[in-house]
Structures are given as structure tokens and as C-alpha cells.
Scaffold this motif. Structure first.
Motif, mmCIF file in Angstrom:
data_model
loop_
_atom_site.group_PDB
_atom_site.id
_atom_site.type_symbol
_atom_site.label_atom_id
_atom_site.label_comp_id
_atom_site.label_asym_id
_atom_site.label_seq_id
_atom_site.Cartn_x
_atom_site.Cartn_y
_atom_site.Cartn_z
ATOM 1 N N GLY A 437 0.778 -1.228 0.000
ATOM 2 C CA GLY A 437 0.000 0.000 0.000
ATOM 3 C C GLY A 437 0.810 1.279 0.000
ATOM 4 N N VAL A 438 0.267 2.270 -0.701
ATOM 5 C CA VAL A 438 0.786 3.640 -0.673
ATOM 6 C C VAL A 438 -0.197 4.437 0.184
ATOM 7 C CG1 VAL A 438 1.491 5.628 -2.051
ATOM 8 C CG2 VAL A 438 1.660 3.319 -3.017
ATOM 9 N N ARG A 439 0.286 4.994 1.305
ATOM 10 C CA ARG A 439 -0.630 5.573 2.298
ATOM 11 C C ARG A 439 -0.857 7.062 2.013
ATOM 12 N NH1 ARG A 439 2.704 3.372 7.302
ATOM 13 N NH2 ARG A 439 4.347 3.591 5.733
ATOM 14 N N TRP A 440 -1.961 7.322 1.328
ATOM 15 C CA TRP A 440 -2.293 8.672 0.882
ATOM 16 C C TRP A 440 -2.388 9.640 2.055
ATOM 17 C CZ3 TRP A 440 -7.615 9.957 -1.832
ATOM 18 C CH2 TRP A 440 -7.580 11.260 -2.352
ATOM 19 N N HIS A 441 -2.963 9.201 3.157
ATOM 20 C CA HIS A 441 -3.179 10.124 4.278
ATOM 21 C C HIS A 441 -1.864 10.612 4.875
ATOM 22 C CE1 HIS A 441 -2.333 6.519 6.645
ATOM 23 N NE2 HIS A 441 -2.280 7.279 7.746
ATOM 24 N N LEU A 442 -0.795 9.823 4.747
ATOM 25 C CA LEU A 442 0.515 10.262 5.232
ATOM 26 C C LEU A 442 1.234 11.121 4.192
ATOM 27 C CD1 LEU A 442 1.909 7.003 6.918
ATOM 28 C CD2 LEU A 442 0.847 8.976 8.036
ATOM 29 N N ILE A 443 1.121 10.736 2.951
ATOM 30 C CA ILE A 443 1.870 11.425 1.894
ATOM 31 C C ILE A 443 1.305 12.814 1.623
ATOM 32 C CG2 ILE A 443 2.432 11.316 -0.575
ATOM 33 C CD1 ILE A 443 2.527 8.230 -0.213
ATOM 34 N N GLU A 444 -0.024 12.964 1.715
ATOM 35 C CA GLU A 444 -0.638 14.270 1.473
ATOM 36 C C GLU A 444 -1.371 14.747 2.724
ATOM 37 O OE1 GLU A 444 -3.263 16.655 -1.933
ATOM 38 O OE2 GLU A 444 -3.392 14.479 -1.804
ATOM 39 N N ALA A 445 -0.656 14.751 3.840
ATOM 40 C CA ALA A 445 -1.238 15.253 5.085
ATOM 41 C C ALA A 445 -1.563 16.736 4.969
ATOM 42 C CB ALA A 445 -0.286 15.009 6.247
ATOM 43 N N VAL A 446 -0.760 17.443 4.185
ATOM 44 C CA VAL A 446 -1.018 18.848 3.863
ATOM 45 C C VAL A 446 -1.518 18.886 2.427
ATOM 46 C CG1 VAL A 446 -0.012 21.148 3.598
ATOM 47 C CG2 VAL A 446 0.785 19.624 5.431
ATOM 48 N N PRO A 447 -2.659 19.535 2.180
ATOM 49 C CA PRO A 447 -3.237 19.510 0.837
ATOM 50 C C PRO A 447 -2.251 19.921 -0.244
ATOM 51 C CG PRO A 447 -4.787 20.478 2.389
ATOM 52 C CD PRO A 447 -3.501 20.278 3.138
ATOM 53 N N GLU A 448 -2.168 19.040 -1.272
ATOM 54 C CA GLU A 448 -1.395 19.282 -2.482
ATOM 55 C C GLU A 448 0.111 19.409 -2.226
ATOM 56 O OE1 GLU A 448 -3.111 22.354 -4.917
ATOM 57 O OE2 GLU A 448 -5.146 21.789 -4.344
ATOM 58 N N TYR A 450 3.250 16.795 -1.110
ATOM 59 C CA TYR A 450 3.511 15.375 -0.945
ATOM 60 C C TYR A 450 4.803 15.138 -0.165
ATOM 61 C CZ TYR A 450 0.109 15.224 -4.764
ATOM 62 O OH TYR A 450 -1.002 15.399 -5.543
ATOM 63 N N ASP A 451 4.707 14.274 0.838
ATOM 64 C CA ASP A 451 5.859 13.841 1.624
ATOM 65 C C ASP A 451 6.003 12.333 1.412
ATOM 66 O OD1 ASP A 451 7.744 13.067 3.453
ATOM 67 O OD2 ASP A 451 6.749 13.976 5.187
ATOM 68 N N TRP A 452 7.056 11.939 0.680
ATOM 69 C CA TRP A 452 7.209 10.542 0.278
ATOM 70 C C TRP A 452 8.028 9.705 1.269
ATOM 71 C CZ3 TRP A 452 3.935 9.486 -3.421
ATOM 72 C CH2 TRP A 452 3.548 10.505 -4.295
ATOM 73 N N ALA A 453 8.249 10.243 2.467
ATOM 74 C CA ALA A 453 9.108 9.548 3.435
ATOM 75 C C ALA A 453 8.555 8.176 3.823
ATOM 76 C CB ALA A 453 9.285 10.415 4.686
ATOM 77 N N SER A 454 7.255 8.037 3.831
ATOM 78 C CA SER A 454 6.652 6.753 4.214
ATOM 79 C C SER A 454 6.701 5.736 3.080
ATOM 80 C CB SER A 454 5.194 6.955 4.646
ATOM 81 O OG SER A 454 4.425 7.447 3.553
ATOM 82 N N PHE A 455 6.955 6.193 1.861
ATOM 83 C CA PHE A 455 6.866 5.322 0.690
ATOM 84 C C PHE A 455 8.226 4.945 0.105
ATOM 85 C CE2 PHE A 455 5.878 5.122 -4.072
ATOM 86 C CZ PHE A 455 5.524 3.787 -4.027
ATOM 87 N N LEU A 456 9.156 5.884 0.114
ATOM 88 C CA LEU A 456 10.437 5.642 -0.556
ATOM 89 C C LEU A 456 11.191 4.434 0.001
ATOM 90 C CD1 LEU A 456 11.656 9.309 -1.149
ATOM 91 C CD2 LEU A 456 10.838 7.660 -2.862
ATOM 92 N N PRO A 457 11.239 4.223 1.318
ATOM 93 C CA PRO A 457 11.946 3.029 1.808
ATOM 94 C C PRO A 457 11.333 1.724 1.285
ATOM 95 C CG PRO A 457 11.612 4.597 3.591
ATOM 96 C CD PRO A 457 10.799 5.092 2.439
#
Length: 753
Positions: A437-448, A450-457
Motif C-alpha cells: 500500500g501507498v498511504r495517501w493520508h501520510l503522503i498528502e497530510a497537507v493539501p497538495e 507530498y511527503d514521500w518519506a513513508s513510501f520511498l523506503p
């Protein structure tokens, strides 16, 4: 838990159900085929108000499901209905040159073998034959007619005569039946039986009866059978003709009868004077009753009767010759006995259940064996896949809460920090493709933003371990600031999907796989109809389904704009909802539930509501999710594999593939505790059986692959191959399930040998 072979499911498709030879053949097949090996259902496509219900009642009494849904449908809707129904069967047998069958077959992507059954030469010559595996004519001339238009496949046109169940014929019923008819034992009774159809020339029987009765007043006559539904005036003409000839006291019209074998036992002579029939089933029935038969040399009758040996032939449309034959038999009991016994012997040899049933069984075995087997096409790196539970939805708020608890199953199982080790450990079990899974709620916690820290590893772990990942972009959860009902939900999700595709493309040059929105149909039901999942609404399920489909389509467009190689897997449960046999009025509702399972896929494919942008190109790979509770009786509990109403998974897979013709995988399956190993063996065996029937299943995904805490209560859900808690040595392995996977893998992961 067992994957023993279920009965072969046979669907007879009738244009209409009246009282005739083909209807009798189905009844005898249903009554004599081994029910542990065969199951017969019937669907009838048309009914006129004056059609008798006799056949319907007889089949129902035998436990045959007689589906009359098409009675209320237009031709076009009947074709659609059959296109949905037909794939649920191993063999389809069409009768009466039913017009709906070929258009229905043309609409599905995988077709069960079709056997056409014909009782008339004109039926054999009608319609195309390219979907027909076998054509069965009840006599030689019908077989030859079919062969004449099956060029290059003449051997696929066969002759199987109509059968007679000799056990139904009991001469001891004679006296009681004659008494019920008011016929004295010393009177000769001459009978006719069948549907009152002009081509059967019943008027010739009546005219001959008048000639005989004029010279022998004690002779009695019986006509058994009801009006033809399409030509009811013919019956009225016959009654008027009998009255004209003054046969009121000598000839009885009995109408339709359920007790034809008992009725025939009361006869002394039987007459059949048709022109243009196939093989008259009633001649074989008369033979089973050891009756002498007077017949016209019509088509199949010439195969049943040898003139002067097992019956008497008379010219067509010649009542005088018929009367002469009647008088000859009336005056000679010895001749009656000799002809009747000879015909009885012919019936035993050629037309009895013992003689005919094996021919049907052989044909059914042959057409099933001819199905083209399927294999995986190699879309995925491994046949067995592992699915990491990645739900991120919010639970229902508890008292005093503004919003419910946010779930994050990836974090709960520490997969986010253990992805590389998890992927490597699965590889040791020959699992090199996973769902994650790619966790949208973490990656776009601030509208528009993106913070990819949860996904890149996780993306790096996949690349370094050579793991192929199918990334879920929306698994029940979304950022808190978005209203799922708003147009902004669609545009924001599409933008997020496109941004994710950019990150994936930069990190790897392999073809990416995505699940845009997980379980559109289930999500819409749970979140929009019953308030179980967010957004916790009721009565808005279809509205939510359309919104989720819009979002999925927009997301795919955004991903393809970044990477045209991208593939998409669309996952939803496959279900079977049945009506309790004691509540037949629930049938339509239960069928509606079954049909609703396809709506998510239909929306994506543009088969439904095409105005939202669906298209065939977007329904790429169909992922079916299947658990032990995916089948239930409407309004009651789930049904297990041993329940008599349970539909084999192989059949559900066939139905789904026939509908879409797209690559398929089992995208989720699993069970808790000690059933895990047997369940996986069962799933694999069912996939094998589906493949034998031509369904190419690309993979089976164990879901979840890691034990996890329960959504609502945090209880330990012991349903994975690996433990919920990792250690330095890796996650502990549930060995019974690992052994099953290993045994299957050692077998080469090929479908049935």
C-alpha cells in the motif's frame, strides 16, 4: 475442507416448456442420471398463457430448478440474462432451436460446450453451428440434416434416440385404468396420445375411428393430450369433428395427462399418423407398453417400427387404410400380441434408459474433455503472491470522539520499517510478487503537498530485493481534509496517483502495477449502504460506487500520462447469494445481489454509466477476492463448501472470466488458524479446475500474508504465513501453510496434469 469434484452442471435451454418428446427426455435424464455426478437445471425463454404447466411441475418434483425469469423479459433482456447464466454451467444443451442461445453465447468471452438437441429436420437446418460442440438428432434424418451444414465437422452430428423408462410401465394397472375410463374389459380400446398439433394429423385418427365404430360398436377410442399453445383452434376443430361423426359415446378426449404409462396399459392398440415429425417418443412409450402400433412411415418412425414385424405402416392422410389396419388388429389378438412384444423388445434394445443413458453420458464426457485448458501468461513474477494488509480508513467515532481511530495496518505490523526483510523472507518461499500500500493520508497530510518519506523506503526495498509490487493507491482511507462526496475528491486523488507514478518511474524501470481503488463494490456497500466503513452512510451505496469509479478512472488517466506501461489490477469480492428453497420469492432479490458484484468492474469498463468515462482499456486485470464467507443464503448465514447450495469457486471464476475476458488473479484469499493450509490447497485445486475449463488464472495472492491486529478490536488475526511481530531472525512462519505452498511449488505450479 474438500475440493472433491462437484457434479457436472448441465443447463437445458428451452424456447418454451410444453408437453413433448424433448421435455420428456430432460425429465428422464433428471430422473436417471447419477445425482452425485450430474445436476440438471432448466431455463425456459417464453410462455404463452395457455401453455400447460405439466412439464414444469414434473421437473420441479424431481428437484430440477426450472428458471422462468425470461417469461417477464424482452428478447434483448433474455439474451443478456442467458449471457450471465450460461457460464455457470459445465455443459449447455439447447432445445427447439431456441433463438436466444447464439446471441447470448456471442456476448461472453468463454463459452461452456454447447450441445444442440433437435427433434425436427427444420430445427437441425436452422441457425449457425460455429459454437455447437455436438448436434444431437433424435433420428437419422435429423442427424444427417445437421451434418449437412456442419462442413468439416460432420462427425459432431450424432443420433441419440429419445429414451423410455421401462420401469414406469406396469401392466397390472390395466384393469383399474380401464375402469376409470369406463371401458369394459371385452372392448378393444384404440388410443392416441400427444400434443394436439396439426402435423400429427389427429383428424385422420378420428375419421378412422368413425369408420371402425360404424361396423363395430363395442370398440372404444381415446385421445390423450392438450391443445397446442400456438394453435389452440385445432383442438376445437377436432372436438367438432368427433361430434360430427357421432363419436360422443365412443371417443373420449382426456386432455393432458401425467400418467401416460398407466394410461397406455389400458390400450389395446395405439395409432400415430404424423407427417413431418422427428422420432415420435410416444411410439417408444407404446412399445414399452407392448402395444401394437399403427403408424405413418414418417421420419424416425421408420427406425422404430418394421412393417408387419413390430407394427403396421399406413399411408399418409388415408383414414380408410387406418381403419382397415384397426379392424385387422381388432379381430386378431394374436397379431396384436406378436407386434406388441416385438416392438417391446426393440424398445428394450434401442430406446430404454439402459440403452440411451450411456450415450448421453459419453457425449457429455467428450465435450467437457475437449475444453481447451489454460495456463498463466506470465504477467507476474510469481504464481503465489503475498498481500500486506494496508487499510488506512477511520473507524466509526466512539462516544466523545470527533473522528474515529485512523487505522494504519502497515505500521501496525511494522512492515513499513521491515519491508526489505519481509520481501526477502517471502522470496525464500518463492513469493516474488506482492500487494502493498501507498498511504495517501501520510503522503498528502497537507493539501497538495507530498511527503514521500513513508513510501520511498518500501520502494527501495522492492527494487533491491527484486520484488514485483502491486501498489494499492486507495485502500479505504484518504486525507482528513477531503470530502469523499465532492468533485475535489476525484481531482485530488487523480493528482496523487499521477505523482505516485512519477516517483515509481524515477525509482525503477520495471513495468509498474497499481490498484487504483480497492474493492469499489464492497467499499460502496460497506461505506455507503450499511455504515460499516467510512464515510458511514446508508442508502447511498450506488452513489458512492459511481464516485469511486470516477476516481479510479481519473487516477488511471493520470498514471498513464506519466507512464504508459502501467498495468492496473481492479479487486473486488466475488460472491454467491442464493434464495432459501423454502422462500422462492427471495430469488429475484438474491440474484440482484449477485449481479451487483459486477457493477464496479462494469463502471470501469464502460459497460454501465459510460458517461463517467469508463472504457474497456481501463478494465485491465480483474482481481477476485474470495474468502470462506463469500457465499450465503439471503437473509441467513454463510454457506460452506459442503452446503448443497454452495457454488464451486471454479464456477465463479468461470463466470467472471466469461463476462470480461480479462487477465485474472485471486487477489485476496485466506482464512484463520489451523484451516490455513487446507484452505490454500482447496483454492489451488479450484483454480486448477477452472484452468481445465479454460480460465487463465495468473496468480493466487495470500491475503494478508502477515498476521495483523483486528480492525475493530485489535485481536490477533492469525491468518497469515508470517507472524505479526518481526524479529532479527525474521518473522516466524506458520509451517502447515508453508508446507502446502512448498508442496504445490515442487509440483511445478502448473495446472492439472
Amino acid at each position: 475442507m474438500s475440493s472433491r469434484g462437484p457434479p457436472v452442471r448441465i443447463l437445458f435451454v428451452f424456447a418454451w416448456l410444453v408437453v413433448g418428446g424433448e421435455e420428456t427426455e430432460v425429465r428422464l435424464l433428471a430422473g436417471n442420471l447419477d445425482r452425485a455426478r450430474y445436476r440438471i437445471d432448466v431455463v425456459a425463454c417464453f410462455r404463452s398463457p395457455n401453455m400447460p404447466l405439466l412439464t414444469h411441475d414434473q421437473l420441479t418434483a424431481l428437484g430440477v430448478d426450472v428458471d422462468t425469469t425470461p417469461y417477464e423479459l424482452s428478447l434483448e433482456d433474455t439474451i443478456d440474462y442467458l449471457a450471465c447464466k450460461i457460464p455457470g454451467y459445465d455443459v449447455v444443451i439447447s432445445c427447439q432451436n431456441v433463438a436466444d442461445i447464439y446471441p447470448a453465447l456471442d456476448r461472453i468471452h468463454l463459452r461452456p460446450p454447447l450441445i444442440e438437441h433437435g427433434g425436427l429436420v427444420c430445427e437441425a437446418l436452422a441457425g449457425p453451428k460455429h459454437f455447437t460442440s455436438r448436434y444431437i438428432g433424435v433420428c437419422r434424418s435429423i442427424r444427417d440434416a445437421a451434418a449437412s451444414i456442419m462442413l468439416g465437422r460432420e462427425q459432431d452430428a450424432l443420433e441419440i434416440p429419445s429414451m423410455v423408462d421401462l420401469s414406469e410401465f406396469d401392466a397390472s394397472q390395466r384393469l383399474a385404468m380401464r375402469a376409470s375410463l369406463g371401458v369394459a374389459e371385452d372392448s378393444v380400446l384404440i388410443g392416441w396420445a400427444g400434443r394436439l398439433d396439426p402435423k400429427k394429423n389427429v383428424e385422420d385418427f378420428i375419421e378412422a375411428a368413425a369408420l371402425v365404430h360404424a361396423h363395430e360398436k363395442s370398440t372404444r377410442f381415446v385421445i390423450a393430450g392438450g391443445p397446442d399453445a400456438f394453435m389452440p383452434d385445432y383442438a376445437l376443430r377436432l372436438h367438432a369433428l368427433a361430434k360430427k361423426f357421432g363419436l360422443g359415446g365412443a371417443l373420449i378426449f382426456l386432455g393432458d395427462r401425467k400418467d401416460v404409462p398407466a394410461l397406455l396399459s389400458a390400450f389395446d392398440i395405439f395409432a400415430w399418423l404424423s407427417k413431418g415429425e422427428g422420432m415420435p417418443h410416444v411410439i417408444a412409450e407404446a412399445g414399452a407398453a407392448a402395444l401394437p402400433v399403427i403408424a405413418t412411415p414418417d421420419n424416425g418412425a421408420r427406425q422404430q417400427i418394421e412393417d408387419e414385424v413390430s407394427g403396421l405402416f399406413v399411408p399418409y392422410s388415408d383414414p380408410v387404410s387406418v381403419a382397415r389396419a384397426m379392424n385387422r388388429l381388432t379381430s386378431s389378438p394374436d397379431l396384436r400380441k406378436r407386434l406388441g412384444q416385438t416392438l417391446r423388445s426393440q424398445v428394450e434394445r434401442s430406446f430404454s434408459v439402459a440403452a440411451v443413458l450411456p450415450q448421453w453420458e459419453r457425449v457429455i464426457r467428450e465435450v467437457i474433455a475437449e475444453r481447451r485448458k489454460a495456463e498463466p501468461t506470465g504477467i507476474f513474477k510469481s504464481f503465489f503472491q503475498g498481500g500486506f494488509e494496508c487499510s488506512t480508513h477511520r473507524l466509526q467515532p466512539r462516544e466523545g470522539e470527533v473522528s474515529g481511530k485512523r487505522l494504519d495496518m502497515i505500521a501496525a505490523t511494522r512492515h513499513d520499517i521491515n519491508a526489505a526483510a519481509d520481501y526477502a523472507q517471502l522470496a525464500s518461499h518463492a513469493i516474488r510478487t506482492v500487494r502493498d500500500g501507498v498511504r495517501w493520508h501520510l503522503i498528502e497530510a497537507v493539501p497538495e503537498k507530498y511527503d514521500w518519506a513513508s513510501f520511498l523506503p518500501m520502494l527501495t526495498a522492492a527494487r533491491e530485493t527484486g520484488t514485483q509490487v502491486i501498489w494499492d493507491l486507495l485502500h479505504y482511507g484518504w486525507p482528513d481534509d477531503i470530502d469523499i462526496w465532492s468533485p475535489e475528491f476525484v481531482t485530488r486523488f487523480a493528482a496523487f496517483a499521477g505523482a505516485t507514478a512519477s516517483v515509481v518511474r524515477q525509482a525503477s524501470d520495471v513495468v509498474p502495477f497499481y490498484v487504483p481503488v480497492n474493492e469499489i463494490s464492497f467499499f460502496a456497500w460497506a461505506g455507503g449502504d450499511v455504515g460499516y466503513l467510512n464515510p458511514f452512510t446508508r442508502g447511498r451505496g450506488f452513489e458512492l460506487k459511481v464516485q469511486l469509479a470516477r476516481a479510479s478512472i481519473a487516477a488511471m488517466k493520470a498514471v498513464l500520462a506519466v507512464d504508459s506501461r502501467a498495468r492496473f489490477v481492479h479487486c473486488d469480492p466475488v460472491i454467491n447469494v442464493v434464495a432459501d428453497p423454502s422462500r422462492p420469492w427471495d430469488r429475484q432479490v438474491s440474484q440482484g445481489h449477485c449481479h451487483s458484484q459486477y457493477q464496479g468492474w462494469d463502471l470501469l469498463a464502460g459497460r454501465m454509466w459510460p458517461q463517467i468515462g469508463g472504457s474497456k482499456r481501463y478494465l485491465d486485470i480483474v482481481g477476485v477476492n474470495y474468502y470462506h464467507n463469500n457465499q450465503w443464503v439471503h437473509g441467513a448465514t454463510a454457506i460452506d463448501v459442503d452446503h448443497p447450495l454452495h457454488k464451486p469457486l471454479r464456477t465463479i471464476l468461470y463466470e467472471t472470466y466469461a463476462r470480461y475476458g480479462r487477465p485474472m488473479l485471486i487477489a485476496e484469499t485466506g482464512i484463520e488458524a489451523e484451516k490455513r493450509g487446507p484452505w490454500m490447497r482447496y483454492i489451488y485445486d479450484e483454480v486448477n479446475a477452472a484452468a481445465d475449463a479454460g480460465v487463465p488464472i495468473e496468480a493466487i495472492c495470500l491475503y494478508p500474508i502477515v498476521n495483523h491486529p483486528g480492525w475493530d478490536d485489535d485481536r490477533p488475526c492469525e491468518n497469515g504465513l508470517l507472524s505479526a511481530v518481526p524479529s532479527e531472525e525474521g518473522r516466524s512462519v506458520y509451517e502447515p501453510l508453508a508446507r502446502v505452498l512448498g508442496e504445490i511449488s515442487q509440483g511445478g505450479l502448473t495446472y492439472s496434469k
